[in-house]
Design a protein around this motif. Sequence first.
Motif, mmCIF file in Angstrom:
data_model
loop_
_atom_site.group_PDB
_atom_site.id
_atom_site.type_symbol
_atom_site.label_atom_id
_atom_site.label_comp_id
_atom_site.label_asym_id
_atom_site.label_seq_id
_atom_site.Cartn_x
_atom_site.Cartn_y
_atom_site.Cartn_z
ATOM 1 N N GLY A 201 0.790 -1.226 0.000
ATOM 2 C CA GLY A 201 0.000 0.000 0.000
ATOM 3 C C GLY A 201 0.819 1.271 0.000
ATOM 4 N N SER A 202 2.151 1.154 -0.041
ATOM 5 C CA SER A 202 3.011 2.347 -0.082
ATOM 6 C C SER A 202 3.452 2.607 -1.518
ATOM 7 N N TYR A 203 3.658 3.895 -1.845
ATOM 8 C CA TYR A 203 4.066 4.284 -3.190
ATOM 9 C C TYR A 203 4.640 5.695 -3.149
ATOM 10 N N MET A 204 5.324 6.075 -4.214
ATOM 11 C CA MET A 204 6.027 7.350 -4.234
ATOM 12 C C MET A 204 5.092 8.512 -4.566
ATOM 13 N N ILE A 205 5.221 9.602 -3.808
ATOM 14 C CA ILE A 205 4.506 10.840 -4.072
ATOM 15 C C ILE A 205 5.468 12.004 -3.850
ATOM 16 N N THR A 206 5.048 13.184 -4.220
ATOM 17 C CA THR A 206 5.839 14.384 -3.978
ATOM 18 C C THR A 206 5.664 14.817 -2.517
ATOM 19 N N GLU A 207 6.767 15.112 -1.846
ATOM 20 C CA GLU A 207 6.673 15.544 -0.454
ATOM 21 C C GLU A 207 5.975 16.893 -0.378
ATOM 22 N N LYS A 208 4.934 16.969 0.411
ATOM 23 C CA LYS A 208 4.111 18.178 0.477
ATOM 24 C C LYS A 208 4.772 19.298 1.277
ATOM 25 N N ALA A 209 5.715 18.973 2.137
ATOM 26 C CA ALA A 209 6.316 19.991 2.990
ATOM 27 C C ALA A 209 7.454 20.748 2.319
ATOM 28 N N TYR A 210 7.841 20.341 1.109
ATOM 29 C CA TYR A 210 8.988 20.956 0.420
ATOM 30 C C TYR A 210 8.484 21.568 -0.879
ATOM 31 N N ALA A 211 8.612 22.874 -1.036
ATOM 32 C CA ALA A 211 8.084 23.559 -2.221
ATOM 33 C C ALA A 211 8.897 23.200 -3.464
ATOM 34 N N PRO A 212 8.279 22.667 -4.498
ATOM 35 C CA PRO A 212 9.011 22.344 -5.730
ATOM 36 C C PRO A 212 9.509 23.605 -6.435
ATOM 37 N N GLN A 213 10.622 23.467 -7.123
ATOM 38 C CA GLN A 213 11.194 24.555 -7.915
ATOM 39 C C GLN A 213 10.994 24.241 -9.394
ATOM 40 N N LEU A 214 10.410 25.171 -10.142
ATOM 41 C CA LEU A 214 10.140 24.974 -11.567
ATOM 42 C C LEU A 214 10.961 25.959 -12.395
ATOM 43 N N LYS A 215 11.643 25.443 -13.430
ATOM 44 C CA LYS A 215 12.395 26.267 -14.368
ATOM 45 C C LYS A 215 12.107 25.795 -15.786
ATOM 46 N N THR A 216 12.256 26.686 -16.755
ATOM 47 C CA THR A 216 12.206 26.255 -18.147
ATOM 48 C C THR A 216 13.575 25.718 -18.545
ATOM 49 N N ALA A 217 13.579 24.828 -19.511
ATOM 50 C CA ALA A 217 14.828 24.201 -19.950
ATOM 51 C C ALA A 217 14.694 23.832 -21.418
ATOM 52 N N GLU A 218 15.779 23.320 -21.972
ATOM 53 C CA GLU A 218 15.752 22.775 -23.326
ATOM 54 C C GLU A 218 16.443 21.420 -23.291
ATOM 55 N N ILE A 219 15.732 20.388 -23.700
ATOM 56 C CA ILE A 219 16.260 19.025 -23.722
ATOM 57 C C ILE A 219 16.062 18.476 -25.134
ATOM 58 N N ALA A 220 17.115 17.921 -25.699
ATOM 59 C CA ALA A 220 17.052 17.340 -27.048
ATOM 60 C C ALA A 220 16.522 18.332 -28.068
ATOM 61 N N GLY A 221 16.824 19.615 -27.862
ATOM 62 C CA GLY A 221 16.380 20.641 -28.788
ATOM 63 C C GLY A 221 14.922 21.025 -28.651
ATOM 64 N N HIS A 222 14.251 20.561 -27.595
ATOM 65 C CA HIS A 222 12.832 20.828 -27.401
ATOM 66 C C HIS A 222 12.589 21.590 -26.099
ATOM 67 N N LYS A 223 11.494 22.329 -26.074
ATOM 68 C CA LYS A 223 11.082 23.032 -24.866
ATOM 69 C C LYS A 223 10.789 22.033 -23.748
ATOM 70 N N ALA A 224 11.220 22.373 -22.553
ATOM 71 C CA ALA A 224 11.013 21.467 -21.420
ATOM 72 C C ALA A 224 10.846 22.266 -20.133
ATOM 73 N N TYR A 225 10.318 21.581 -19.122
ATOM 74 C CA TYR A 225 10.223 22.141 -17.780
ATOM 75 C C TYR A 225 11.049 21.279 -16.836
ATOM 76 N N GLU A 226 11.860 21.927 -16.005
ATOM 77 C CA GLU A 226 12.654 21.218 -15.000
ATOM 78 C C GLU A 226 12.036 21.469 -13.631
ATOM 79 N N THR A 227 11.719 20.402 -12.923
ATOM 80 C CA THR A 227 11.159 20.491 -11.577
ATOM 81 C C THR A 227 12.074 19.764 -10.609
ATOM 82 N N ARG A 228 12.417 20.440 -9.522
ATOM 83 C CA ARG A 228 13.244 19.826 -8.477
ATOM 84 C C ARG A 228 12.513 19.916 -7.142
ATOM 85 N N SER A 229 12.535 18.837 -6.403
ATOM 86 C CA SER A 229 11.966 18.832 -5.062
ATOM 87 C C SER A 229 12.356 17.517 -4.385
#
Length: 285
Positions: A201-229
């Motif tokens: 019954g356990s599985y991975m989720i995003t930790e709610k107590a840590y604010a995610p950081q979002l940045k734009t990026a470019e991967i493989a020549g395409h528009k992308a979003y980078e999220t860290r948390s």
Amino acid sequence: VVADIDLWEGASGSAARQTVGGDLYGLPQDEPMFDLHYMPQKVFSGFTRKNRTVLMLLQSDSVGVTIVNNAYAKPQTLVEVSGPNDQAIAMQLNLNKDLIIRAFQESEVAEKQRQIAKSLNKDKSIFKNLGLTLNFSSAYRIASTDDSFVWARRDIESGSVNFIIYELNKDRIDLNAPILEQIIAIRDSVGEKQIPGPVEGSYMITEKAYAPQLKTAEIAGHKAYETRSTWELANAFMAGPFVNYTIYDPKNSRWIVAEGFVLAPSKEKRDYMLELEAILKSIKI
């Protein structure tokens, strides 16, 4: 960091420690982006010029930041920050910290990719299932796969280093709605379905107590979003950092999600995250 001692012990040295030597976002405990090693200007000659990344603080009439590739060695990224006095140099460091950090990060990713390329994994699951290639070492094994999802991992002494890749229909993300909320909701739903924990019954989720950081990026020549948390397990006690790249692939009318996450309790995780970043940024569509 190459500088006269007065600069290193003054405002510009303090600025270098707070910017380039600042903490990497998205880790459960404080770890610096880079380890700083000071070198006096007068001894920066001969073999000491062979370092791969160099931050040089220069007292000069000119003001600004200059990035020089392969000045004294190859590969090498040399960043010169100049100003007429200590305070002016410190100001340039603070104003241009994102540019400087990005230059050093790109250098470190390129070096890690070079190391990975020495012993590449030959598994074709990612290409067969998703039409993608990426470079990862033979130390990884495919832990789980289906038609549109692949999970690879390598075991370490205290846990594991992991990356997952999957695709989404282009309509799954609405560019007119908050992007970060959608990315987190998607990764949580995929985590519940695909990334089980050690307890039933356990599985991975995003930790709610840590604010995610979002940045734009470019991967493989395409528009992308980078999220860290940080991630955690629902219904269990386990957590760690993650980096998520959500990449738009217009030719195939889809989004590609490539994410790396680390389980290493009580261990430093910065270098594992660098390894995952290098792997995920090697994607080719």
